[in-house]
Design a protein around this motif. Sequence first.
Motif, PDB file in Angstrom:
ATOM      1  N   ILE A 195       0.840  -1.191   0.000  1.00  9.81           N
ATOM      2  CA  ILE A 195       0.000   0.000   0.000  1.00  9.81           C
ATOM      3  C   ILE A 195       0.881   1.249   0.000  1.00  9.81           C
ATOM      4  CG2 ILE A 195      -1.672   1.344   1.339  1.00  9.81           C
ATOM      5  CD1 ILE A 195      -2.845  -1.292   2.329  1.00  9.81           C
ATOM      6  N   THR A 196       0.593   2.176  -0.887  1.00  7.71           N
ATOM      7  CA  THR A 196       1.360   3.416  -0.989  1.00  7.71           C
ATOM      8  C   THR A 196       1.111   4.285   0.233  1.00  7.71           C
ATOM      9  OG1 THR A 196       1.358   3.404  -3.402  1.00  7.71           O
ATOM     10  CG2 THR A 196       1.650   5.535  -2.336  1.00  7.71           C
ATOM     11  N   LEU A 197       2.205   4.739   0.856  1.00  8.39           N
ATOM     12  CA  LEU A 197       2.129   5.608   2.026  1.00  8.39           C
ATOM     13  C   LEU A 197       2.677   6.979   1.663  1.00  8.39           C
ATOM     14  CD1 LEU A 197       3.436   3.216   4.844  1.00  8.39           C
ATOM     15  CD2 LEU A 197       1.087   3.530   4.021  1.00  8.39           C
ATOM     16  N   LEU A 198       1.863   8.002   1.846  1.00  7.40           N
ATOM     17  CA  LEU A 198       2.261   9.369   1.537  1.00  7.40           C
ATOM     18  C   LEU A 198       2.518  10.148   2.812  1.00  7.40           C
ATOM     19  CD1 LEU A 198      -0.427  10.270  -1.161  1.00  7.40           C
ATOM     20  CD2 LEU A 198       1.778   9.116  -1.487  1.00  7.40           C
ATOM     21  N   TYR A 199       3.423  11.122   2.713  1.00  2.00           N
ATOM     22  CA  TYR A 199       3.567  12.095   3.793  1.00  2.00           C
ATOM     23  C   TYR A 199       2.998  13.424   3.313  1.00  2.00           C
ATOM     24  CZ  TYR A 199       5.152  15.707   6.815  1.00  2.00           C
ATOM     25  OH  TYR A 199       5.132  16.806   7.634  1.00  2.00           O
TER      26      TYR A 199
END
Length: 242
Positions: A195-199
Amino acid sequence: MAPRKLAAGNWKMNGTLASLAEIDQIRATPAECDVLICPPATLIQAVAATGIATGGQDCHANASGAHTGDIAAAQLRDVGASHVILGHSERRTDHAETDPQVAAKAIAAHQAGLVAAICVGETETQRDSGATLDVISAQLAASVPDCTTAANTVIAYEPVWAIGTGRTPTDAQIAEVHALMRDRLSARFADGADITLLYGGSVKPGNAAEIFAIPHVNGALVGGASLKAADFGPIITALSAA
């Protein structure tokens, strides 16, 4: 499969048709990552027509009905959106959205074929009291529905106290939260490791490369700096090089 790199711009309540000139310049930026623009609802169809990936900033949990001023996930999809931001701190604060409401909206987004970009994050008081990891864990558990996959969901960590303030957590603080998110998602979902994790939170051209070097940061959800190609372009370039 590995997490996809994503540079997402949240235009919030900014932009008119004249802003499409910025979209043209953003599209011209060489990118080795996915690029997404989430404009106000008035611009979704026009932005999508440029060929750039386009998202809404919210959707209703119901598919239709007497909900004046709201937008259904299928309606976003109908005008060209592929994503929708859900549970942003400004929605949680200004509209008193709860974790279960965010989860219900995410389910609606998934059913309509949209990728749900679910936001989590702690307030300054929660950070200062040492409750950050507990807050993030609770939000992940209650805001992210069981139908989540790496294909239909992106998770964005946005410390509330860093949004639009110019303040940014330390690399160690970002790393700690992203490691926690990866751990929780991997334990709960079969493809949680992908799963792509963004900040998100005061991401700028000057700090983007440093942030993208942090483990488990697969991109950014960018606010003000996504409104102008001169600012968003370097962020896309930094992510492409990460």
